[in-house]
Design an enzyme around this catalytic site. Structure first.
Site, PDB file in Angstrom:
ATOM      1  CB  CYS A   1      45.501 -23.440-101.889  1.00 23.94           C
ATOM      2  SG  CYS A   1      46.718 -24.462-101.051  1.00 23.94           S
ATOM      3  CG  LEU A   2      41.012 -23.413 -96.278  1.00 21.26           C
ATOM      4  CD1 LEU A   2      41.922 -22.365 -95.635  1.00 21.26           C
ATOM      5  CD2 LEU A   2      39.567 -22.935 -96.238  1.00 21.26           C
TER       6      LEU A   2
END
Length: 183
Positions: free
Chosen positions: A111-112
């Site tokens: 999750c970026l």
């Protein structure tokens, strides 16, 4: 600027050397862009890239070995898969190990924000790699994929630190086993 065209020039030399009879592989725009991005990388001593297939620069691994923070002493491997629509599509990045991290789920998804909704073609691989490194220095509990880890980080930072160390050693946290990633 010359580095960008080196693949194309090598291709032309190879074609001339073979008398133009060989079927040649085209160098794609994505390959040229990735070559440029890779030539501009500034990895430092805590990161390294590996290319399992030397002829395929669109698929490689990145190893991050943080030298500070809660994940110090670990060695984390990520696979990068870049499609032919790069830089219009972001690279697909996955952690190859099961780790305890609020921004990486148990399947290795990362999750970026710049790998999803905030991706723009002007961003490069260096921006992604710096973002990945930052996740290990400052895990983000406000945008989690692993909600249990994020909750631990939000409510009990010292407990989170202990759980991260246990998981990095190959232990179990809340009944979930993790891969040993300590160097």
């Amino acid at each position: 600027m010359m580095k960008i065209w080196s693949m194309k020039q090598q291709q032309q030399k190879d074609e001339q050397a073979s008398g133009g009879t060989q079927k040649k592989k085209k160098v794609t725009a994505a390959q040229l862009r990735v070559q440029k991005d890779l030539s501009e990388l500034s990895l430092g001593t805590t990161m390294k890239t590996t290319f399992p297939d030397a002829d395929d620069i669109l698929n490689f691994t990145l190893t991050i070995e943080p030298d500070e923070g809660m994940y110090k002493g670990g060695s984390f491997v990520f696979s990068f898969a870049i499609n032919q629509n790069f830089p219009h599509d972001p690279p697909k990045v996955k952690c190859t190990q099961k780790i305890y991290h609020p921004n990486i789920d148990l399947e290795g998804n990362v999750c970026l924000n710049i790998l999803r909704e905030d991706w723009k073609p002007v961003l490069n691989l260096n921006a992604v790699i710096v973002g990945m490194q930052f996740l290990f220095l400052e895990p983000n509990a406000s945008d989690p994929l692993n909600k249990e880890a994020a909750e631990d980080l939000r409510t009990n930072r010292e407990g989170f630190r202990r759980n991260a160390r246990t998981a990095m050693g190959g232990g179990a946290v809340r009944g979930q086993s993790y891969d040993r990633v300590l160097r």
